[in-house]
Design a protein around this motif. Structure first.
Motif, PDB file in Angstrom:
ATOM      1  N   ASN A  21       0.818  -1.206   0.000  1.00 28.33           N
ATOM      2  CA  ASN A  21       0.000   0.000   0.000  1.00 28.33           C
ATOM      3  C   ASN A  21       0.848   1.251   0.000  1.00 28.33           C
ATOM      4  OD1 ASN A  21      -2.378   1.454   0.008  1.00 28.33           O
ATOM      5  ND2 ASN A  21      -2.443   1.574   2.220  1.00 28.33           N
ATOM      6  N   SER A  44     -10.346  15.118   6.727  1.00 30.04           N
ATOM      7  CA  SER A  44      -9.910  13.843   7.279  1.00 30.04           C
ATOM      8  C   SER A  44      -9.986  13.847   8.791  1.00 30.04           C
ATOM      9  CB  SER A  44      -8.476  13.532   6.820  1.00 30.04           C
ATOM     10  OG  SER A  44      -8.032  12.313   7.354  1.00 30.04           O
ATOM     11  N   GLU A  48     -12.990  11.496  11.157  1.00 32.73           N
ATOM     12  CA  GLU A  48     -12.700  10.490  12.172  1.00 32.73           C
ATOM     13  C   GLU A  48     -13.670  10.593  13.353  1.00 32.73           C
ATOM     14  OE1 GLU A  48     -10.626   8.101  12.002  1.00 32.73           O
ATOM     15  OE2 GLU A  48      -9.450   8.624  10.240  1.00 32.73           O
ATOM     16  N   HIS A  71     -10.033   6.903   8.453  1.00 30.91           N
ATOM     17  CA  HIS A  71      -9.160   5.742   8.631  1.00 30.91           C
ATOM     18  C   HIS A  71      -9.892   4.576   9.290  1.00 30.91           C
ATOM     19  CE1 HIS A  71      -5.678   3.281   9.575  1.00 30.91           C
ATOM     20  NE2 HIS A  71      -6.055   3.286  10.838  1.00 30.91           N
ATOM     21  N   GLN A  74     -12.163   3.017   6.820  1.00 30.72           N
ATOM     22  CA  GLN A  74     -11.379   2.335   5.798  1.00 30.72           C
ATOM     23  C   GLN A  74     -10.980   0.934   6.266  1.00 30.72           C
ATOM     24  OE1 GLN A  74      -7.063   3.097   3.741  1.00 30.72           O
ATOM     25  NE2 GLN A  74      -8.494   4.829   3.773  1.00 30.72           N
ATOM     26  N   MET A  75     -10.512   0.828   7.484  1.00 25.84           N
ATOM     27  CA  MET A  75     -10.100  -0.472   8.012  1.00 25.84           C
ATOM     28  C   MET A  75     -11.285  -1.420   8.145  1.00 25.84           C
ATOM     29  SD  MET A  75      -6.941   0.063   8.108  1.00 25.84           S
ATOM     30  CE  MET A  75      -6.295  -1.392   8.939  1.00 25.84           C
ATOM     31  N   GLN A  95      -4.268  -7.085   7.633  1.00 22.09           N
ATOM     32  CA  GLN A  95      -4.649  -5.768   8.138  1.00 22.09           C
ATOM     33  C   GLN A  95      -3.436  -5.005   8.665  1.00 22.09           C
ATOM     34  OE1 GLN A  95      -7.753  -5.889  11.055  1.00 22.09           O
ATOM     35  NE2 GLN A  95      -8.018  -3.678  11.096  1.00 22.09           N
ATOM     36  N   TRP A  98      -1.533  -3.074   5.977  1.00 23.59           N
ATOM     37  CA  TRP A  98      -2.221  -1.985   5.273  1.00 23.59           C
ATOM     38  C   TRP A  98      -1.874  -0.656   5.931  1.00 23.59           C
ATOM     39  CZ3 TRP A  98      -5.122  -1.630   0.895  1.00 23.59           C
ATOM     40  CH2 TRP A  98      -5.792  -0.427   0.693  1.00 23.59           C
ATOM     41  N   LYS A  99      -1.319   0.262   5.168  1.00 26.65           N
ATOM     42  CA  LYS A  99      -0.949   1.573   5.680  1.00 26.65           C
ATOM     43  C   LYS A  99      -1.866   2.638   5.079  1.00 26.65           C
ATOM     44  CE  LYS A  99       3.902   0.298   6.308  1.00 26.65           C
ATOM     45  NZ  LYS A  99       5.316   0.596   5.947  1.00 26.65           N
ATOM     46  N   SER A 100      -2.600   3.283   5.921  1.00 30.70           N
ATOM     47  CA  SER A 100      -3.539   4.300   5.459  1.00 30.70           C
ATOM     48  C   SER A 100      -2.801   5.487   4.854  1.00 30.70           C
ATOM     49  CB  SER A 100      -4.403   4.781   6.616  1.00 30.70           C
ATOM     50  OG  SER A 100      -5.345   5.724   6.179  1.00 30.70           O
ATOM     51  N   GLU A 101      -3.368   6.022   3.794  1.00 25.63           N
ATOM     52  CA  GLU A 101      -2.797   7.202   3.142  1.00 25.63           C
ATOM     53  C   GLU A 101      -3.240   8.486   3.855  1.00 25.63           C
ATOM     54  OE1 GLU A 101      -0.683   7.296   0.727  1.00 25.63           O
ATOM     55  OE2 GLU A 101      -0.653   5.172   0.176  1.00 25.63           O
TER      56      GLU A 101
END
Length: 276
Positions: A21, A44, A48, A71, A74-75, A95, A98-101
């Motif tokens: 990712n 963003s 949250e 985030h 997204q997860m 999981q 996976w690195k959130s942008e």
């Protein structure tokens, strides 16, 4: 809901590849818009704190906006371990990998492909339960596909897949488009005998003007087109490519609006209409 323009651009700027990712490379020609970046950063942080409205799952564009700025959401909306297909092999992305942008804009526009002007209404179709976001790389002749399915009323990212352009539903047009966007001589040869033009009236901000572009006047109208990488979203499950395409390019914070209609006859694609 947020404007579809923001929704689509945010999506197209942030979706990334299967390999850990990692962030994709910046696209060409159009610089990032700092004001928009600040807005997205604030969105963003705010997202949250609030759950996604249930109604956002009705339209893919509305869901995607929430997916990319939240985030936690997204997860929750990725089907882990996420299948990742490339070169005939499938790996599973966990999981923890996976690195959130940060979801900042890396370009000032986004692109979409439709079969015709009527087909453009599909973005408002609440019955669509399958969508594929495509990141099309002309340098490697490959496409990263992010496959989303709506299951039990909730959109989920279910698969990451990399395929050669030749295997895509729009393979013929994409091959043509790359040459059209990067070769001026080929561009002129790919114009219909007359190209319909629709654009804003310079003398009246509230009206549009129509006219005809001929090959000898094309240079004055020819737009700058991305030739290294473009995005697309496939809504639903089309069965064939078809003999017409509408290439859409819309800007963010810069007023860019472009639609180009192409028709295929005897195997050759021709530009028939330009709308700015």
């Amino acid at each position: 809901m947020r404007l579809n323009l923001i929704v689509s651009v945010v999506l197209l700027a942030v979706l990334t590849s299967c390999g850990g990712n990692k962030s994709g490379q910046a696209t060409e020609e159009v610089p990032a818009d700092s004001a928009l970046n600040d807005s997205l950063r604030n969105d963003s942080l705010m997202a949250e704190d609030y759950p996604m409205p249930k109604a956002a799952d009705e339209l893919f564009d509305d869901f995607v906006y929430n997916f990319v700025v939240n985030h936690k959401l997204q997860m929750e909306r990725i089907h882990f371990p996420l299948p990742c297909q490339k070169d005939g092999k499938t790996q599973k992305l966990s999981q923890k990998d996976w690195k959130s942008e940060h979801f900042f804009m890396r370009q000032g526009y986004y692109t979409l492909l439709f079969d015709n002007e009527k087909h453009m209404e599909i973005v408002k179709d609440t019955s669509v339960n399958h969508a594929v976001v495509e990141k099309i790389h002309f340098d490697t002749q490959s496409i990263e596909q992010f496959v989303f399915d709506r299951k039990h009323g909730a959109w989920m990212l279910t698969l990451l897949r990399t395929i050669p352009i030749t295997r895509d539903i729009n393979a013929s047009f994409l091959t043509f488009y790359h040459q059209f966007a990067s070769d001026k001589a080929f561009q002129e040869k790919s114009l219909a005998s007359t190209v319909q033009f629709v654009g804003p009236d310079p003398d009246d901000d509230f009206n549009m003007m129509e006219g005809i572009i001929t090959p000898d006047t094309w240079e004055a109208f020819a737009p700058q087109l991305p030739s290294k990488m473009i995005y697309n979203i496939i809504y639903g499950k089309p069965e064939r490519e078809g003999d017409s395409k509408v290439f859409v390019m819309r800007g963010i914070a810069n007023g860019l609006e472009l639609e180009m209609t192409f028709k295929r006859k005897n195997g050759d694609w021709k530009l028939t209409k330009l709308t700015t």
